[in-house]
Design a protein around this motif. Structure first.
Motif, PDB file in Angstrom:
ATOM      1  N   ASP A  91       0.830  -1.203   0.000  1.00 33.03           N
ATOM      2  CA  ASP A  91       0.000   0.000   0.000  1.00 33.03           C
ATOM      3  C   ASP A  91       0.864   1.252   0.000  1.00 33.03           C
ATOM      4  O   ASP A  91       0.582   2.210  -0.718  1.00 33.03           O
ATOM      5  CB  ASP A  91      -0.930   0.019   1.214  1.00 33.03           C
ATOM      6  N   GLN A  92       1.921   1.251   0.801  1.00 28.27           N
ATOM      7  CA  GLN A  92       2.816   2.406   0.861  1.00 28.27           C
ATOM      8  C   GLN A  92       3.517   2.607  -0.472  1.00 28.27           C
ATOM      9  O   GLN A  92       3.636   3.732  -0.950  1.00 28.27           O
ATOM     10  CB  GLN A  92       3.841   2.217   1.993  1.00 28.27           C
ATOM     11  N   ARG A  93       3.981   1.515  -1.110  1.00 29.65           N
ATOM     12  CA  ARG A  93       4.631   1.632  -2.423  1.00 29.65           C
ATOM     13  C   ARG A  93       3.668   2.181  -3.458  1.00 29.65           C
ATOM     14  O   ARG A  93       4.040   3.017  -4.277  1.00 29.65           O
ATOM     15  CB  ARG A  93       5.167   0.270  -2.879  1.00 29.65           C
ATOM     16  N   ASP A  94       2.405   1.714  -3.421  1.00 20.90           N
ATOM     17  CA  ASP A  94       1.409   2.211  -4.378  1.00 20.90           C
ATOM     18  C   ASP A  94       1.161   3.702  -4.175  1.00 20.90           C
ATOM     19  O   ASP A  94       1.073   4.465  -5.146  1.00 20.90           O
ATOM     20  CB  ASP A  94       0.099   1.432  -4.232  1.00 20.90           C
ATOM     21  N   ARG A  95       1.038   4.128  -2.932  1.00 20.64           N
ATOM     22  CA  ARG A  95       0.833   5.561  -2.653  1.00 20.64           C
ATOM     23  C   ARG A  95       2.037   6.378  -3.100  1.00 20.64           C
ATOM     24  O   ARG A  95       1.895   7.455  -3.682  1.00 20.64           O
ATOM     25  CB  ARG A  95       0.570   5.773  -1.166  1.00 20.64           C
ATOM     26  N   ASP A  96       3.254   5.858  -2.828  1.00 11.18           N
ATOM     27  CA  ASP A  96       4.460   6.570  -3.228  1.00 11.18           C
ATOM     28  C   ASP A  96       4.551   6.687  -4.747  1.00 11.18           C
ATOM     29  O   ASP A  96       4.931   7.735  -5.275  1.00 11.18           O
ATOM     30  CB  ASP A  96       5.701   5.874  -2.676  1.00 11.18           C
ATOM     31  N   ALA A  97       4.211   5.621  -5.471  1.00 14.03           N
ATOM     32  CA  ALA A  97       4.258   5.649  -6.933  1.00 14.03           C
ATOM     33  C   ALA A  97       3.249   6.653  -7.485  1.00 14.03           C
ATOM     34  O   ALA A  97       3.559   7.408  -8.426  1.00 14.03           O
ATOM     35  CB  ALA A  97       3.983   4.258  -7.493  1.00 14.03           C
ATOM     36  N   GLU A  98       2.055   6.701  -6.941  1.00 18.53           N
ATOM     37  CA  GLU A  98       1.038   7.653  -7.379  1.00 18.53           C
ATOM     38  C   GLU A  98       1.486   9.087  -7.110  1.00 18.53           C
ATOM     39  O   GLU A  98       1.330   9.970  -7.955  1.00 18.53           O
ATOM     40  CB  GLU A  98      -0.292   7.366  -6.674  1.00 18.53           C
ATOM     41  N   LEU A  99       2.067   9.342  -5.956  1.00 24.68           N
ATOM     42  CA  LEU A  99       2.561  10.665  -5.623  1.00 24.68           C
ATOM     43  C   LEU A  99       3.690  11.082  -6.559  1.00 24.68           C
ATOM     44  O   LEU A  99       3.740  12.232  -7.020  1.00 24.68           O
ATOM     45  CB  LEU A  99       3.033  10.680  -4.161  1.00 24.68           C
ATOM     46  N   LEU A 100       4.566  10.157  -6.885  1.00 26.02           N
ATOM     47  CA  LEU A 100       5.661  10.443  -7.811  1.00 26.02           C
ATOM     48  C   LEU A 100       5.121  10.806  -9.190  1.00 26.02           C
ATOM     49  O   LEU A 100       5.603  11.753  -9.832  1.00 26.02           O
ATOM     50  CB  LEU A 100       6.607   9.243  -7.895  1.00 26.02           C
TER      51      LEU A 100
END
Length: 126
Positions: A91-100
């Motif tokens: 979940d954290q990786r998905d949020r980080d990728a979306e933010l990037l």
């Protein structure tokens, strides 16, 4: 003070043994059914409590009790559940990728705005 201490210790032992007897799972009780142990502890506070603590409960160790509880389908605390921890990381990786992606899109938009403003001020590039 010394006259009160022995009865208080007996009462504490009795309550502790009674609660321990009640909360012990049936499969960990030895020699007699759990109901009989409860009756013995209630009717004979000193002898029953000592007998329960000495011989009434199976004490194979904490590790076997934990493995038995996990194999019985009981829930595991989130800190001990690797699947839960992996899902948090995903979940954290998905949020980080979306933010990037949002930051990159914003950066491209700003660069184009700056490029357009620079082209307006310079007539040679038209």
């Amino acid at each position: 003070m010394l006259r009160i201490l022995p009865p208080l210790l007996l009462l504490a032992l009795w309550i502790w043994a009674f609660i321990d007897c009640l909360t012990t799972p049936e499969q960990e009780v030895k020699h007699m059914p759990k109901v009989i142990w409860v009756i013995v502890v209630l009717l004979f506070p000193l002898v029953g409590s000592i007998a329960w603590l000495a011989i009434g409960k199976r004490r194979d160790g904490l590790a076997s009790a934990r493995s038995a509880s996990r194999s019985a389908g009981r829930q595991v605390a989130p800190d001990d559940n690797p699947e839960f921890l992996a899902s948090l990381k995903k979940d954290q990786r998905d949020r980080d990728a979306e933010l990037l992606k949002q930051w990159e899109a914003d950066l491209r938009r700003r660069e184009e705005e700056l490029r357009d403003k620079g082209d307006e001020g310079n007539p040679d590039k038209r």
